[in-house]
Motif scaffolding. Structure first.
Motif, mmCIF file in Angstrom:
data_model
loop_
_atom_site.group_PDB
_atom_site.id
_atom_site.type_symbol
_atom_site.label_atom_id
_atom_site.label_comp_id
_atom_site.label_asym_id
_atom_site.label_seq_id
_atom_site.Cartn_x
_atom_site.Cartn_y
_atom_site.Cartn_z
ATOM 1 N N GLN A 1 -4.789 21.147 75.590
ATOM 2 C CA GLN A 1 -5.644 22.547 75.203
ATOM 3 C C GLN A 1 -7.117 22.264 75.660
ATOM 4 O OE1 GLN A 1 -3.985 25.498 73.974
ATOM 5 N NE2 GLN A 1 -5.795 26.199 74.334
ATOM 6 N N ASP A 2 -7.729 23.531 76.275
ATOM 7 C CA ASP A 2 -8.882 23.507 76.545
ATOM 8 C C ASP A 2 -9.681 24.059 75.172
ATOM 9 O OD1 ASP A 2 -11.653 24.173 77.153
ATOM 10 O OD2 ASP A 2 -11.349 25.612 78.943
ATOM 11 N N ILE A 3 -10.346 22.865 74.632
ATOM 12 C CA ILE A 3 -11.083 22.904 73.338
ATOM 13 C C ILE A 3 -12.340 23.683 73.217
ATOM 14 C CG2 ILE A 3 -12.259 20.973 72.931
ATOM 15 C CD1 ILE A 3 -9.639 22.376 70.515
ATOM 16 N N ARG A 4 -13.053 24.035 74.487
ATOM 17 C CA ARG A 4 -14.280 24.796 74.412
ATOM 18 C C ARG A 4 -14.408 25.877 73.428
ATOM 19 N NH1 ARG A 4 -15.188 24.161 80.865
ATOM 20 N NH2 ARG A 4 -13.121 24.779 80.615
ATOM 21 N N PRO A 5 -13.601 26.825 73.745
ATOM 22 C CA PRO A 5 -13.841 28.244 72.811
ATOM 23 C C PRO A 5 -13.925 27.759 71.268
ATOM 24 C CG PRO A 5 -12.181 28.598 74.515
ATOM 25 C CD PRO A 5 -12.412 27.113 74.343
ATOM 26 N N LEU A 6 -12.935 27.156 70.826
ATOM 27 C CA LEU A 6 -12.793 26.915 69.438
ATOM 28 C C LEU A 6 -13.972 25.821 68.985
ATOM 29 C CD1 LEU A 6 -11.633 26.622 66.496
ATOM 30 C CD2 LEU A 6 -9.894 25.016 67.412
ATOM 31 N N ALA A 7 -14.349 25.014 69.781
ATOM 32 C CA ALA A 7 -15.309 23.892 69.468
ATOM 33 C C ALA A 7 -16.822 24.470 69.341
ATOM 34 C CB ALA A 7 -15.464 22.967 70.509
ATOM 35 N N GLN A 8 -16.845 25.459 70.354
ATOM 36 C CA GLN A 8 -18.349 26.219 70.240
ATOM 37 C C GLN A 8 -18.580 27.211 69.177
ATOM 38 O OE1 GLN A 8 -18.171 27.725 74.235
ATOM 39 N NE2 GLN A 8 -18.592 25.835 75.326
ATOM 40 N N SER A 9 -17.422 27.730 68.604
ATOM 41 C CA SER A 9 -17.426 28.398 67.611
ATOM 42 C C SER A 9 -17.742 27.781 66.336
ATOM 43 C CB SER A 9 -16.129 29.526 67.313
ATOM 44 O OG SER A 9 -15.804 30.205 68.541
ATOM 45 N N LEU A 10 -17.174 26.562 66.253
ATOM 46 C CA LEU A 10 -17.317 25.692 65.060
ATOM 47 C C LEU A 10 -18.801 25.254 64.921
ATOM 48 C CD1 LEU A 10 -13.910 24.121 64.938
ATOM 49 C CD2 LEU A 10 -14.483 25.958 63.234
ATOM 50 N N LEU A 11 -19.370 24.689 65.997
ATOM 51 C CA LEU A 11 -20.262 24.132 66.343
ATOM 52 C C LEU A 11 -21.568 25.179 65.918
ATOM 53 C CD1 LEU A 11 -20.056 21.736 69.408
ATOM 54 C CD2 LEU A 11 -20.495 21.126 67.342
ATOM 55 N N SER A 12 -21.316 26.316 66.335
ATOM 56 C CA SER A 12 -22.572 27.409 66.049
ATOM 57 C C SER A 12 -22.597 27.812 64.664
ATOM 58 C CB SER A 12 -22.235 28.768 66.949
ATOM 59 O OG SER A 12 -20.959 29.418 66.371
ATOM 60 N N GLN A 13 -21.522 27.436 63.698
ATOM 61 C CA GLN A 13 -21.418 27.650 62.443
ATOM 62 C C GLN A 13 -21.996 26.538 61.758
ATOM 63 O OE1 GLN A 13 -17.942 29.942 60.517
ATOM 64 N NE2 GLN A 13 -17.594 30.820 62.496
ATOM 65 N N LYS A 14 -21.624 25.421 62.188
ATOM 66 C CA LYS A 14 -22.039 24.117 61.545
ATOM 67 C C LYS A 14 -23.635 24.004 61.490
ATOM 68 C CE LYS A 14 -21.140 19.226 61.897
ATOM 69 N NZ LYS A 14 -22.567 18.768 62.173
ATOM 70 N N GLU A 15 -24.138 24.426 62.464
ATOM 71 C CA GLU A 15 -25.665 24.367 62.660
ATOM 72 C C GLU A 15 -26.498 25.061 61.299
ATOM 73 O OE1 GLU A 15 -26.981 26.234 66.291
ATOM 74 O OE2 GLU A 15 -26.158 24.773 67.516
ATOM 75 N N LYS A 16 -25.477 25.823 60.653
ATOM 76 C CA LYS A 16 -26.256 26.650 59.732
ATOM 77 C C LYS A 16 -25.959 26.005 58.276
ATOM 78 C CE LYS A 16 -26.133 30.540 62.662
ATOM 79 N NZ LYS A 16 -25.542 31.868 63.043
ATOM 80 N N ILE A 17 -25.000 25.099 58.180
ATOM 81 C CA ILE A 17 -24.137 24.671 56.971
ATOM 82 C C ILE A 17 -24.587 23.272 57.066
ATOM 83 C CG2 ILE A 17 -22.328 24.627 55.631
ATOM 84 C CD1 ILE A 17 -21.061 26.857 57.634
ATOM 85 N N ARG A 18 -24.754 22.868 55.706
ATOM 86 C CA ARG A 18 -24.898 21.263 55.285
ATOM 87 C C ARG A 18 -23.495 20.780 54.814
ATOM 88 N NH1 ARG A 18 -30.602 20.251 52.286
ATOM 89 N NH2 ARG A 18 -31.844 20.857 53.882
ATOM 90 N N GLY A 19 -23.214 19.465 55.081
ATOM 91 C CA GLY A 19 -22.158 18.875 54.650
ATOM 92 C C GLY A 19 -20.698 19.219 55.242
ATOM 93 N N VAL A 20 -20.788 19.487 56.487
ATOM 94 C CA VAL A 20 -19.615 19.841 57.336
ATOM 95 C C VAL A 20 -19.415 18.555 58.503
ATOM 96 C CG1 VAL A 20 -18.390 21.437 58.775
ATOM 97 C CG2 VAL A 20 -19.620 22.248 56.743
ATOM 98 N N GLU A 21 -18.334 18.160 58.603
ATOM 99 C CA GLU A 21 -18.075 17.221 59.948
ATOM 100 C C GLU A 21 -16.930 17.814 60.711
ATOM 101 O OE1 GLU A 21 -16.960 13.364 59.334
ATOM 102 O OE2 GLU A 21 -15.212 13.647 57.994
#
Length: 305
Positions: A13-33
């Motif tokens: 699976q090309d993970i780019r669409p999902l990864a980019q969505s999660l990374l953009s949200q992770k930038e604004k939230i602490r405590g997420v890996e």
């Protein structure tokens, strides 16, 4: 402190669409890996996702060989540092900018939380019509509907589980091939008294199977049900609609007849399901029931030899 570990197993699976969505949200939230484990994909797929190696915001691991849907998820959870683990399928698409926040808001450390799944409003093409028809009519349900029977509505494509609960109820690695590992997990969570809460935090099922592949994976899933049925856990069997129906037709002495009907007609049914512009979900349901009857009939005949 890591509150949530988002765990995504990757297979072809090309993970780019999902990864980019999660990374953009992770930038604004602490405590997420965020953890991505590739479960033995092809070199081409790994080259597509190779950029994950260089992103300091994720942990990316490539396994040398495929270990299976249950085992890869257990490996992800075991290495996660979060107090809770959020499992997502690799073909998920996220259109909600507060997706992670919604899980954080509902997480109490004691409850398994399911976000649900949805499908595109329109079918992409005839080649994927069977999967889209089944998914949009049978799987795309709001939280109010899913909470009526929370363990039966459990799906593993999008759910959060406190890590301490996962340690008690991991995925059953005896299931090696596709299908119903989430059915078994939902049952075990319910049996051990862990609450399941459904919320409206759906992901879009992004990568539909072709009609032929969807039927193939349906058969694999029913083969897993046959294995689980023969393990002899009556309470589990009673919790699964297809198994309950099989027990009913067995009680009224129809299972042998239904198995014979499958053997005689399954190729014709498969052709109809693959080519129909409007696939019949009634036929699809009977196809599954008759295939389970056929498999269990063969197993019993083999045992008596």
């Amino acid at each position: 402190m890591t509150q949530i570990s988002i765990c995504i197993p990757i297979y072809e699976q090309d993970i780019r669409p999902l990864a980019q969505s999660l990374l953009s949200q992770k930038e604004k939230i602490r405590g997420v890996e965020i953890l991505f484990y590739d479960d033995g994909s092809s070199q081409k797929c790994r080259e597509t996702n190779h950029w994950l190696h260089n992103d300091p915001n994720v942990k990316y691991v490539e396994l040398g060989q495929n270990v299976g849907r249950a085992a890869i998820r257990n490996r992800l959870a075991a290495s996660a540092e979060g107090e809770a683990v959020l499992f997502l399928d690799d073909d998920s698409l996220i259109d909600n900018p507060d997706f992670i926040k919604n899980y954080l808001k509902h997480n109490d450390g004691k409850t398994v939380i399911c976000g649900g799944r949805k499908y595109t409003e329109d079918c992409p093409d005839e080649e994927h019509r069977l999967h889209w028809t089944y998914g949009s009519r049978m799987e795309s349900k709001d939280a109010a509907h899913r909470n009526k029977r929370p363990n039966e509505a459990f799906h593993s494509n999008n759910f959060l589980i406190p890590k301490e609960i996962w340690k008690e109820v991991p995925f059953d690695e005896n299931l090696k091939q596709y299908g119903h590992e989430d059915t078994l997990l939902g049952y075990e969570l319910s049996r051990q008294g862990y609450p399941i809460l459904h919320i409206d935090n759906e992901v879009i099922h992004g990568d539909l199977e072709s009609n032929e592949m969807f039927l193939h994976k349906t058969r694999l899933a029913i083969q897993n049900l046959k294995y689980l049925y023969l393990r002899g856990n009556g309470d589990f069997n009673a919790s699964v609609t297809l198994m309950r129906t099989f027990d009913f037709i067995s009680k009224i002495k129809l299972s042998k007849f239904v198995a014979k009907v499958f053997a005689k007609n399954h190729e014709k049914w498969e052709e109809k399901l693959i080519t129909a512009k409007r696939p019949s979900l009634r036929l699809f349901s009977f196809y599954k029931l008759s295939y389970l009857s056929f498999l269990l009939r063969k197993a019993r005949e083999s045992a008596s030899i």
